[in-house]
Structures are given as structure tokens and as C-alpha cells.
Design a protein around this motif. Structure first.
Motif, PDB file in Angstrom:
ATOM      1  N   LYS A 197      24.499 -31.946  24.872  1.00 16.07           N
ATOM      2  CA  LYS A 197      25.517 -32.715  25.614  1.00 16.07           C
ATOM      3  C   LYS A 197      25.033 -33.112  27.001  1.00 16.07           C
ATOM      4  O   LYS A 197      25.189 -34.260  27.417  1.00 16.07           O
ATOM      5  CB  LYS A 197      26.805 -31.897  25.743  1.00 16.07           C
ATOM      6  N   ASP A 198      24.464 -32.160  27.728  1.00 20.57           N
ATOM      7  CA  ASP A 198      24.199 -32.366  29.148  1.00 20.57           C
ATOM      8  C   ASP A 198      22.833 -32.966  29.446  1.00 20.57           C
ATOM      9  O   ASP A 198      22.681 -33.736  30.401  1.00 20.57           O
ATOM     10  CB  ASP A 198      24.321 -31.033  29.902  1.00 20.57           C
ATOM     11  N   ARG A 199      21.819 -32.632  28.624  1.00 21.63           N
ATOM     12  CA  ARG A 199      20.455 -33.025  28.981  1.00 21.63           C
ATOM     13  C   ARG A 199      19.825 -34.033  28.024  1.00 21.63           C
ATOM     14  O   ARG A 199      18.999 -34.851  28.433  1.00 21.63           O
ATOM     15  CB  ARG A 199      19.578 -31.772  29.059  1.00 21.63           C
ATOM     16  N   ILE A 200      20.187 -33.981  26.750  1.00 22.43           N
ATOM     17  CA  ILE A 200      19.567 -34.873  25.762  1.00 22.43           C
ATOM     18  C   ILE A 200      20.383 -36.139  25.557  1.00 22.43           C
ATOM     19  O   ILE A 200      19.836 -37.245  25.489  1.00 22.43           O
ATOM     20  CB  ILE A 200      19.371 -34.144  24.411  1.00 22.43           C
ATOM     21  N   ASN A 201      21.677 -35.999  25.472  1.00 18.77           N
ATOM     22  CA  ASN A 201      22.548 -37.133  25.144  1.00 18.77           C
ATOM     23  C   ASN A 201      22.341 -38.357  26.040  1.00 18.77           C
ATOM     24  O   ASN A 201      22.354 -39.486  25.542  1.00 18.77           O
ATOM     25  CB  ASN A 201      24.007 -36.688  25.177  1.00 18.77           C
ATOM     26  N   PRO A 202      22.140 -38.196  27.366  1.00 20.29           N
ATOM     27  CA  PRO A 202      21.936 -39.391  28.203  1.00 20.29           C
ATOM     28  C   PRO A 202      20.711 -40.211  27.811  1.00 20.29           C
ATOM     29  O   PRO A 202      20.647 -41.409  28.128  1.00 20.29           O
ATOM     30  CB  PRO A 202      21.774 -38.799  29.612  1.00 20.29           C
ATOM     31  N   ASN A 203      19.749 -39.588  27.133  1.00 25.55           N
ATOM     32  CA  ASN A 203      18.530 -40.301  26.741  1.00 25.55           C
ATOM     33  C   ASN A 203      18.605 -40.923  25.347  1.00 25.55           C
ATOM     34  O   ASN A 203      17.693 -41.643  24.948  1.00 25.55           O
ATOM     35  CB  ASN A 203      17.329 -39.351  26.780  1.00 25.55           C
ATOM     36  N   VAL A 204      19.669 -40.631  24.618  1.00 24.14           N
ATOM     37  CA  VAL A 204      19.745 -41.048  23.218  1.00 24.14           C
ATOM     38  C   VAL A 204      20.291 -42.468  23.093  1.00 24.14           C
ATOM     39  O   VAL A 204      21.395 -42.768  23.549  1.00 24.14           O
ATOM     40  CB  VAL A 204      20.603 -40.060  22.404  1.00 24.14           C
ATOM     41  N   LEU A 205      19.495 -43.307  22.465  1.00 22.63           N
ATOM     42  CA  LEU A 205      19.927 -44.669  22.143  1.00 22.63           C
ATOM     43  C   LEU A 205      20.873 -44.661  20.965  1.00 22.63           C
ATOM     44  O   LEU A 205      21.892 -45.354  20.953  1.00 22.63           O
ATOM     45  CB  LEU A 205      18.701 -45.533  21.821  1.00 22.63           C
ATOM     46  N   ALA A 206      20.530 -43.865  19.935  1.00 26.35           N
ATOM     47  CA  ALA A 206      21.350 -43.841  18.724  1.00 26.35           C
ATOM     48  C   ALA A 206      21.118 -42.545  17.975  1.00 26.35           C
ATOM     49  O   ALA A 206      20.012 -41.983  17.992  1.00 26.35           O
ATOM     50  CB  ALA A 206      21.002 -45.027  17.819  1.00 26.35           C
TER      51      ALA A 206
END
Length: 344
Positions: A197-206
Motif C-alpha cells: 500500500k505505502d511503498r509499492i502502489n505509487p509505482n504501479v501502472l497496472a
């Protein structure tokens, strides 16, 4: 090699068929992975099998959870004859009574990791879950190749990462790995959710389950880094697209692609022949060369140097196994939470 495989299956070189060819054409249902795996089945395995048995194969593509859902929906009247599933869903399928017993397996030739209790299923290939990256994209920007799961949290990859969702084994492996790397694990999944939620999600396109759409996102230049399997990456690289697979330094998780005959009234004896063919050395060599599966047959002639992504030898020995006995009872709850908190 393609012609060789067709010849082996057509001439019965596997020497394991017990059923006589059908006298009238029937429909034989195979449920399995889509994308490049489906293409390989349709090109190399299905045509000679149809010719050998006088049947028409209907291939039903979907990821493992889709296939498991179909088996559950058809419980009262199963259509599917043979199903391919990742190891986690396969354990569930066996527990739910969907898989029959495989007969006539060359037991001494199959690696122990590919065996399921009671021969209710058998692995057809070892896959490692790790990282895929666009080598050209990285080179043009002067970026070093990724080496770690934690690279997925690097801000420079914002909106450049693709991860399959949790109902896909690759997405589930990602969640478990981040839980393990942050003080938790299968029995304590909270750290994995927090990192996602906090560290990976901002980098995820899809969060993309479709192999075809995954490759499209890379081909269009929208994505540059992903979580995927050795087989998928090897097949993508074989098209000439500049991608490579990374075995992260913290470890690469095992994904065992498996197959089972579906238990049902009047089960097709041809299902046994279909499955036994898949673990023969020659077929295993084709699955390794054309789909990047680590062989489950000890006799499979595989050139590891020519297939550097394959989980063979030391790489295979160092693969990490997750605890499906813990995961499967929690998977529905984790999926609901993922959909609510991560993939919003």
C-alpha cells in the motif's frame, strides 16, 4: 524441434497410450493458461493429440483462479477433462476433490518437487517468480539492472511497474515476499500489505493478469519493470523484445505449473495419455526451450547455457517454496483486502 515433437506424439514414441483412438469425434476440454502457453499448446501438443485420438480439443484459457472457479461452477456436471493450474490452486483443486488419479507416471524420472500426493496431479514445469525489466529502456536512461525486490519501491519507477493481481500467483507471491522481507510471512501477512500500500502502489501502472496485456504495456513503452515468471519472460524475450529476468538477491519463489485429470463420471481415458505425454523428456525439452519451464523430467535434454533464465541446477535448488497450507485458507480474505486496500 517443433517437427520432432509433433512426430513423437503422432507416432506414439512416448509409448504410454492405453486408450484406443476414438471411433467418432468427441470434444476433449483442456483448461489452462493463456498467452504464449496457450499458443504452444495449440501449435505443438493439441494437433497431434487430436490426430492420435480422433477428438477435437476445446482449449479454455484463463489464469489458475479462473480455471478453479470453472471447476467449482461445473461441480455437478464437469465438462473439463484436463486442467492446468499453478501449485497453490492445484492443492485446492485436489482438496475439493476435482482431480482424479494419474496412472502410469514414470515415477523414477520425475523430480520429487513435481509430485503431488496420491498422483492426483503432476508438475510439468518449474517457474521462478522474480523481476522482468526492459533492458533497452534501462540502458537508455543509464539505470543499473534491478537486483532486489525492494527495487520495486524506488521512486524513479513511478507508474512504470506492472504486477499481476493477487488472484494471480505472481501477485500473491509478491505480497508474501514483502511480508517475509519485513518481519512477517505467510502466517503474518500484515507487513506485506503495508509495504504494498505505502511503498509499492505509487509505482504501479497496472495490476494486470493478462499475459497479452502485460506484453502490450511493455511494447508500448508504458511499463519498464514487472513481477513475472521465468517462463513468461523467456517466451517474451524469444520474440526479440529486449527484456531480461532477474533472480532477486533475497530469493526467487517457486511456481510449479501442474496438470491433473478431472474426476468425473465417464472420465476420458485420453486425459491420462495427454498428461503422461507432457512429462516425457522430449516434451519437457520443448517446454524448456520454447516456454522457459525448468524440466521436471531428470532425462530432459536441456542446454542451461543456451537458456539462461531457466530455473535449473543451482538456481532451481535455491528457489523458495511458500506454505500453501497456510495461504489457501486465507486467500479469499487476502483477496478481499487486496481489492479494498491495494488495488483500488
Amino acid at each position: 524441434m517443433s517437427t520432432t515433437l509433433r512426430g513423437l506424439l503422432l507416432m506414439g514414441a512416448i509409448g504410454l497410450a492405453t486408450a484406443a483412438p476414438a471411433t467418432a469425434q468427441q470434444t476433449f476440454f483442456v483448461a489452462g493458461y493463456g498467452g504464449s502457453f496457450e499458443q504452444l499448446m495449440r501449435k505443438e501438443v493439441i494437433p497431434p493429440f487430436e490426430a492420435r485420438h480422433g477428438v477435437r480439443v476445446e482449449y479454455v484459457a484463463g489464469n489458475s483462479t479462473d480455471t478453479l472457479a470453472k471447476l467449482q461452477a461445473q461441480r455437478a456436471n464437469q465438462q473439463i477433462d484436463v486442467a492446468f493450474l499453478d501449485d497453490g490452486p492445484m492443492y485446492m483443486a485436489i482438496q475439493l476433490g476435482f482431480c482424479g488419479t494419474i496412472t502410469g507416471l514414470p515415477e523414477d524420472e520425475i523430480v520429487p518437487a513435481a509430485r503431488f500426493a496420491g498422483d492426483r496431479a503432476v508438475g510439468i514445469g518449474l517457474v521462478g517468480t522474480g523481476l522482468m525489466y526492459n533492458t533497452q529502456y534501462f540502458r537508455e536512461r543509464g539505470w543499473a539492472p534491478p537486483t532486489s525486490w525492494t527495487d520495486l519501491a524506488d521512486p524513479k519507477y513511478r507508474r512504470l511497474i506492472v504486477i499481476p493481481p493477487i488472484n494471480n500467483t505472481y501477485g500473491l507471491h509478491t505480497l508474501v515476499m514483502f511480508a517475509r522481507l519485513n518481519g512477517g510471512g505467510e502466517r503474518a501477512i500484515e507487513p506485506g500489505f503495508q509495504v504494498m500500500k505505502d511503498r509499492i502502489n505509487p509505482n504501479v501502472l497496472a495490476y494486470e493478469p493478462s499475459p497479452g496485456k502485460m506484453t502490450e504495456l511493455f511494447q508500448s513503452g508504458q511499463a519498464a519493470l514487472a513481477v513475472w515468471g521465468t517462463g513468461r519472460v523467456a517466451a517474451f524475450a524469444a520474440t526479440g523484445f529486449p527484456v531480461d529476468f532477474v533472480y532477486p538477491k533475497e530469493g526467487t519463489i517457486t511456481l510449479l505449473a501442474a496438470v491433473c485429470p478431472i474426476a468425473k463420471q465417464n472420465a476420458s481415458p485420453q486425459a491420462q495419455d495427454f498428461i503422461r505425454a507432457l512429462v516425457q523428456p522430449e516434451v519437457q525439452a520443448v517446454l524448456a526451450a520454447e516456454f522457459g519451464f525448468g524440466p521436471v523430467s531428470r532425462r530432459a535434454p536441456v542446454d542451461a547455457a543456451a537458456n539462461p533464465m531457466l530455473p535449473v541446477g543451482e538456481r532451481a535448488a535455491q528457489l523458495i517454496n511458500v506454505d500453501w497450507d497456510v495461504i489457501n485458507p486465507n486467500r479469499d480474505a487476502w483477496t478481499r483486502r487486496w481489492n479494498r486496500e491495494v488495488e483500488r
